[in-house]
Design an enzyme around this catalytic site. Sequence first.
Site, short mmCIF file in Angstrom:
data_model
loop_
_atom_site.label_atom_id
_atom_site.label_comp_id
_atom_site.label_asym_id
_atom_site.label_seq_id
_atom_site.Cartn_x
_atom_site.Cartn_y
_atom_site.Cartn_z
N LYS A 1 13.07 23.67 13.64
CA LYS A 1 14.00 23.72 14.76
C LYS A 1 15.04 24.84 14.60
CE LYS A 1 13.18 19.06 16.29
NZ LYS A 1 12.13 18.60 15.35
C1 LIG Z 1 10.94 18.08 15.72
C2 LIG Z 1 9.88 18.06 14.67
C3 LIG Z 1 8.52 17.94 15.00
C4 LIG Z 1 8.04 17.71 16.41
O1 LIG Z 1 8.19 18.83 17.26
P1 LIG Z 1 8.12 18.67 18.83
O2 LIG Z 1 8.49 19.99 19.38
O3 LIG Z 1 9.12 17.59 19.19
O4 LIG Z 1 6.73 18.26 19.18
C5 LIG Z 1 7.59 18.00 13.96
N1 LIG Z 1 7.98 18.15 12.68
C6 LIG Z 1 9.27 18.26 12.34
C7 LIG Z 1 9.62 18.39 10.90
C8 LIG Z 1 10.28 18.23 13.31
O5 LIG Z 1 11.55 18.35 12.94
#
Ligand SMILES: *Cc1c(COP(=O)(O)O)cnc(C)c1O
Length: 467
Positions: free
Chosen positions: A113
């Site tokens: 993120k």
């Molecule tokens: C947020 C997250 C996901 C999922 O991603 P999306 O965009 O919500 O599908 C997968 N792995 C980790 C470690 C995350 O922080």
Amino acid sequence: MVRYISTRGKAPVLNFEEVVLTGLARDGGLYVPETWPQFSKDEIRSLAGMSYADAAAFLLQPFLGECISEADFKAMTAKAYASFSHKAVVPVRQLDSNDFLMELYHGPTLAFKDVALQLLGLLYDHLLGRQHRRATIIGATSGDTGSAAIEACRGRDAVDIFILHPAGRVSDVQRRQMTTVLDANVHNIAIEGDFDDCQAMVKAMFNDLEFRDELSVSAVNSINWARVMAQIVYYFTVGVSLGAPERPIAFSVPSGNFGDVYAGYAASKMGLPIEQLIVATNRNDILSRFFNSGEYRKSSVDPTISPSMDIQVSSNFERFLFDLHGCDGAAVSALMQKLDDEDGFAVNMSLLNEGIFSAGRCDEAETLATIRRTLEESAITVDPHTAVGLKVGQECRKTADTPLVTLATAHPAKFPDAVEKATGEHPALPKHLANLFARDERMMQLPNDLGTVKSYIRERARILSAV
Ligand SMILES: *Cc1c(COP(=O)(O)O)cnc(C)c1O
């Protein structure tokens, strides 16, 4: 110039600046670009050898229209990706002859993120600062989003950030990554409830248009278009490093809210030859069930060792649905209404069979076994989310001839208990977080009561004081 329209067809058409600052459309929908910028094979080839920051500036500029100059935007991508601890920003590792891992976790909070949020923080500063405005960022988190958003917004004069997390229900590492950020514009609220309570409260605040306007509320979760947009870049950069545009690539994406894998879909719309996008879920498998049956149906959420994918419904899925229905906002509205009224809906499987998506799920035992096996076979420690991607990727890939890239979405040290259970080894936090457990924490615990939370925010948001 790209303009942005709502998936429900009833909110005003916006430019890039407006769409970043607004987040959620006023008709309850999500903003999507009206048209997709197209990149020729020559342009895609030209990414080879560019730095990640330059590739981001090159690929994303068409989405900005006239809102930000090329020079300003280039400076922003350079600054955003300088905060990563690996010079390649998103390095790629080889697991097997045609299997690769793209490490998206070298940002400040160790989850993918950061790739989008580090840029979004700078976009807020730039867009708000030049208008002498402030905004109030409100979000709910079950873990990773909160810390990445806080890290992106800390110390910025243009924003105050309020992050709600369920008290006692996020891991110690995750909580401390949020609550040890002591900048005055950062407000951590521990809600006496679960994640759904937090999310429901945030939703209610967004739907209160008066509150939203009064505090200039903006969203940092993946319903914000800029989040999805920034994630498009790494599909292109890794694709080119493995032979695109001449050679097609397959991706396996650990998925929850469908933001990351939707960015891959966007990359394919923009000209990247993607043979397969594999949607990998844990046992909270609404997406996997949908792609295999055409039925999108809510069920309860089961806590897992890959908690960032523990979701009941996927917020970004609506963007894909809009595309699937020929950009018909009325059709999407009707389906979302059905989801509210009847907990689910179905689409015609023939619509899905033509697409590039496949999907599968991975249970807890398989996740642990995959962490263990990856360490044994390739000497790489992966986190539980990444393990879900690896397992489902192997199950769903169409051919071993196409390179398969699994997205490594978190650093193993972010989920030490699961990793230790699988391998017997406790993964160490990287240096910049090594003293995390010695730092002071600050947060406010509040009851699960909307009125209380709203007044807490209203009292502290600086939007009401002059800039
Ligand atoms: C947020 C997250 C996901 C999922 O991603 P999306 O965009 O919500 O599908 C997968 N792995 C980790 C470690 C995350 O922080």
